[in-house]
Design an enzyme around this catalytic site. Structure first.
Site, PDB file in Angstrom:
ATOM      1  N   GLU B 144       0.813  -1.221   0.000  1.00  0.00           N
ATOM      2  CA  GLU B 144       0.000   0.000   0.000  1.00  0.00           C
ATOM      3  C   GLU B 144       0.835   1.255   0.000  1.00  0.00           C
ATOM      4  O   GLU B 144       0.529   2.215  -0.708  1.00  0.00           O
ATOM      5  CB  GLU B 144      -0.905   0.061   1.239  1.00  0.00           C
ATOM      6  CG  GLU B 144      -2.140  -0.798   1.189  1.00  0.00           C
ATOM      7  CD  GLU B 144      -1.826  -2.228   1.513  1.00  0.00           C
ATOM      8  OE1 GLU B 144      -0.672  -2.502   1.870  1.00  0.00           O
ATOM      9  OE2 GLU B 144      -2.721  -3.068   1.395  1.00  0.00           O
ATOM     10  N   HIS B 213     -10.273  -5.102  10.786  1.00  0.00           N
ATOM     11  CA  HIS B 213     -10.962  -4.920   9.522  1.00  0.00           C
ATOM     12  C   HIS B 213     -12.245  -4.133   9.686  1.00  0.00           C
ATOM     13  O   HIS B 213     -13.108  -4.156   8.832  1.00  0.00           O
ATOM     14  CB  HIS B 213     -11.276  -6.292   8.899  1.00  0.00           C
ATOM     15  CG  HIS B 213     -10.046  -7.013   8.461  1.00  0.00           C
ATOM     16  ND1 HIS B 213      -9.212  -7.650   9.347  1.00  0.00           N
ATOM     17  CD2 HIS B 213      -9.489  -7.163   7.249  1.00  0.00           C
ATOM     18  CE1 HIS B 213      -8.203  -8.186   8.685  1.00  0.00           C
ATOM     19  NE2 HIS B 213      -8.345  -7.897   7.411  1.00  0.00           N
TER      20      HIS B 213
END
Lengths: 434, 408
Positions: B144, B213
């Protein structure tokens, strides 16, 4: 612990050259220095061959006081770089480089200008006209100048915070540099960036970044854009030996290699990541090899001709085969920044040793003198000229006003879309998007 | 390793057939990627007209049939008079918006993990790779930090990348790039470079996805100067905001929600965009202003039905623009109702609600009859257990109680 110089020597085994790199055996000039008067040329060359010392030439030239048209002479001169290139996963380019009197004098002038500019920035910092961080590039000028000579303005360069000289090489002016350092309106970033944020969009210089290593993914993004738009140009993403240990570098290299991007990662290895020597920070200080699957080249970063040769080679390579790593073996005389004396982690002897043996400007000076491309006086005149230019620019920058208060809020967002960074009751709620 | 949709009708926001259908060669799952939660998903599908279909095995079966969405000034009802429009799900609306923009402007490209050949973990980029090719829909490795940086670097030259974080939480790895480069380059370069990126991805508390998450990053990113943040909540505004974000010269972070991808709505056929800095009036009212965004809009609308039955008239505004706030719309509402309730999904401490409370108090203090109430999620990592997770976020019953308290 090995000293830096001996470590450098050892790393270039087999290195049979004596410490001085300007011995006769290295230079082979295929043409005598040009001159309008053949008799004079013969006289000169006889003097020159009898002794390599430039001082003997001085009385002769000053006595005759002929203005030789050297500065625009583009007759090719063939030289050899100081040391051969070391390659990883590719064929090293040849040591033999083609240059010309014009080019060598341009190199000399540019590097002298950069050196003078950095020294002047040093004094300005001590006079508290420059604040914050100031990372000086003196000693490393050959990398900026050599790289620029191999590229066009369509190629992109992105570097970290030691960016003053790279900015100059890309076409920045002294006024823009000093005004930005002093936080004035005429600065390249309108005084809002500072030493670490020099940018020049029209010559594809993308800065100027403060966070170590973050510019490398940006650089790979530039290369991606070049590939996307089919520019046939490359991006040079510069970073230091300290940044070479950043994970995002390897991530970006991986992606660049997968997508075949024309990215060239250049490690300006000045052997110290602020106060930490490279052998204390990197398990493998062979930065040119750390790309693993990506080819690499180790270059003497104090030799502008070697830098130019390597960058030309890298550009060709990247356009065909994807990313390549260049390791420029260079050195900085100043500390990491102005707040670092630079002597707590290395000895003064080491610094003076490198200055004597490997200084890029001295190398070019001796090249020019030994090939009779200019006299010592002419070179000194160039340096005086350069000094005056720098002083003038500083004076002009000192006169320049500081940014207006309203500048605080400009350029936070791109205007024209109704976005303000302050204010509660916006009357204009709707905006027209293109 | 992403959620797979089973189909339109009985759609589940997250399916768990993941572990079965995944490549059997890969036996090692890196911990942060384990989306596969359990065999039978127990979930709820919330339709955009407020109908909540709960799994019979599920919990509190509060069957509320509501027609909770009032006519909007710029909503589909107004524009549907010309053409009938078409019905689609939220993720399809996002895809449509993205596809139209990619067609319109060749500089738009998408980069993210599994956006290309896989079709996107939430199917937002499905079919795009086949249509536009590998150079415009780029599958990145799991990196990322660097691919966000690469998107920003490409944007400096004029490309318009849409960077997808597979889950918003993963963008924390790219925080440096988003904060320092994305947000600040326009300023530190004195206006030389604009960074027209769109950073998008699903976030928010899902169905027992676990703490890592279920992140809500709007509170972390809100201080970064130079970026804009928007949160979509309906297919209509999802498509509109996606298109506006891509066309904007500023970096925009588009927050989607994992549980809202299957909302169905009828949207206009013609080209439209939603203003990035504008809030949406969901339900005009007189008694109290309820400010909300993303998934909490539906909890609010559910509570609104109960409130209406009890005789209250709440004004519900979906603020949509998380940075900068649309204080114009909000201010006008406060001037009318004099009471404010903020319902949000991010954490109490330093959340969007906290900033909004400060902004309203600073600017409209004279118009307030009562202190601003702010309902946010608890300041805890989101637990896995379903009952605990339910208590972590704001539930409609709490909203009803809060309004009753405010309107005393």
């Amino acid at each position: 612990m090995p000293t830096l110089l001996s470590a450098w020597f050892n790393s270039h085994q087999p290195n049979l050259h004596p410490p001085s790199f300007y011995s006769l055996s290295l230079f082979r000039s295929s043409h005598p220095p040009p001159s309008p008067n053949p008799t004079l040329a013969m006289a000169l060359s006889r003097f020159a061959s009898s002794s390599r010392s430039g001082s003997l030439l001085k009385p002769l030239s000053s006595a005759i006081s002929l203005r030789r048209p050297i500065s625009t002479d583009t007759t090719p001169i063939t030289l050899e770089t100081s040391v051969p290139f070391t390659a990883h996963q590719c064929e090293a380019p040849s040591r033999t480089v083609q240059t010309s009197a014009n080019e060598l004098l341009t190199f000399f002038r540019d590097m002298a200008l950069m050196r003078r500019m950095e020294i002047a920035a040093d004094s300005l910092y001590k006079a508290k006209l420059i604040r914050g961080f100031c990372h000086l590039y003196d000693g490393q000028e050959a990398v900026a100048v050599g790289m620029e000579a191999a590229l066009t303005k369509k190629d992109c360069i992105i570097t970290a915070y030691r960016d003053h000289c790279t900015f100059m090489a890309r076409g920045g002016t002294l006024l823009e540099v000093f005004a930005e350092l002093m936080g004035r309106q005429a600065g390249c970033s309108r005084g809002k960036g500072g030493s670490m944020h020099f940018y020049k969009k029209d010559s594809n210089f993308y800065g100027g970044h403060g966070i170590v290593g973050a510019q490398v993914p940006l650089g790979c993004g530039l290369a991606f854009a070049q590939k996307y738009s089919k520019d046939e140009a490359v991006t040079f993403a510069l970073y230091g030996d300290g940044a070479a240990n950043q994970g995002q570098l390897f991530e970006a290299l991986n992606i660049s290699a997968l997508w075949d991007l024309p990215a060239i990662l250049v490690c300006e290895n000045n052997h110290y990541g602020m106060g930490t020597a490279e052998w204390r920070a990197a398990k493998s200080p062979a930065y040119y090899k750390r790309g693993d699957y990506a080819p690499g080249l180790k270059v003497d970063g104090m030799d502008v001709l070697a830098v130019k040769q390597a960058c030309t080679f890298a550009k060709e390579h990247a356009l065909k085969n994807g990313p390549i790593i260049l390791e420029m073996d260079t050195y900085r005389y100043h500390g990491h920044s102005m707040s670092d004396p630079g002597s707590t982690y290395r000895t003064r002897d080491e610094i003076t040793g490198v200055r004597q043996e490997r200084d890029p400007i001295e190398r070019i000076r001796k090249l020019i003198l030994s090939h009779d491309l200019a006299t010592e006086k002419e070179l000194k005149d160039i340096e005086k000229e350069v000094r005056k230019e720098v002083d003038d620019a500083i004076a002009q920058a000192k006169e320049n006003p500081v940014p207006e208060s309203s500048e605080l809020f400009t350029n936070v967002y791109a205007k024209g879309l109704g976005v303000e960074s302050f204010g509660a009751d916006r009357k204009e709620v709707r905006a027209t998007l293109p | 390793m992403a959620a797979i949709f089973q189909g339109v009708g009985a759609a589940a926001p997250l399916s768990s057939s993941l572990s079965n259908s995944f490549d059997s060669n890969k036996s090692v799952f890196s911990p942060r990627r384990s989306f596969s939660v359990r065999k039978r998903a127990s979930f709820a599908v919330v339709r955009s007209d407020g109908i909540v279909n709960l799994n019979p095995n599920g919990r509190s079966a509060q069957r509320l049939v509501s027609n909770a969405v009032a006519t909007k000034a710029d909503g589909p009802a107004a524009s549907s008079s010309s053409k009938p429009g078409h019905e689609l799900l939220l993720f399809e609306a996002l895809q449509e918006g993205l596809e139209e923009e990619m067609e319109r402007d060749p500089r738009v490209c998408v980069m993210g993990e599994d956006v290309g050949h896989y079709g996107g973990s939430y199917k937002v980029t499905k079919g795009l790779a086949k249509r536009f090719g590998d150079l415009r829909v780029l599958d990145t490795p799991i990196a990322e930090n660097s691919f966000t940086g690469m998107g920003i670097g490409a944007a400096m030259t004029g490309l318009r990348p849409v960077i997808e974080g597979m889950n918003m939480g993963f963008l924390l790895l790219a925080f440096n790039q988003i904060s320092n480069n994305c947000g600040m380059l326009h300023y530190t370069s004195g206006g030389q470079f604009t960074i027209p990126v769109v950073i998008r991805g699903p976030g928010g508390v899902g169905r027992q996805l676990g703490a890592e998450h279920s992140q809500r990053l709007e509170s972390y990113f809100q201080s970064i100067p130079g970026i804009q943040m928007v949160a979509c909540s309906t297919p209509y505004n999802a498509k509109g905001l996606m298109k506006a974000a891509i066309r904007s010269e500023n970096p925009v972070i588009l927050f989607e929600h994992v549980l809202l991808y299957n909302l169905k709505e009828r949207i206009p056929d013609e080209d439209y965009i939603c203003n990035l800095e504008e809030a949406e009036m969901v339900r005009p009212g007189e008694h109290v202003t309820i400010l909300t965004y993303s998934r909490m809009r539906y909890h609010v609308m559910q509570a609104a039905k109960t409130l209406v039955n009890k005789g209250y008239d709440p004004e519900v505004i979906d603020i949509r623009s998380l940075k900068p706030f649309d204080l114009h719309t909000i201010g006008n509402s406060v001037k009318k109702t004099h009471r404010v309730l903020i319902v949000e999904e991010c954490m109490r401490t330093g959340g969007i609600g906290a900033s909004l409370t400060a902004a309203i108090t600073e600017n409209f203090n004279d118009y307030l009859d009562a202190p601003i109430m702010c309902l946010s999620s608890q300041d805890v990592p989101t637990p896995y257990a379903g009952t605990l997770e339910e208590v972590t976020v704001v539930q409609p019953a709490q909203i009803v109680t809060a309004v009753e308290q405010l309107c005393q």
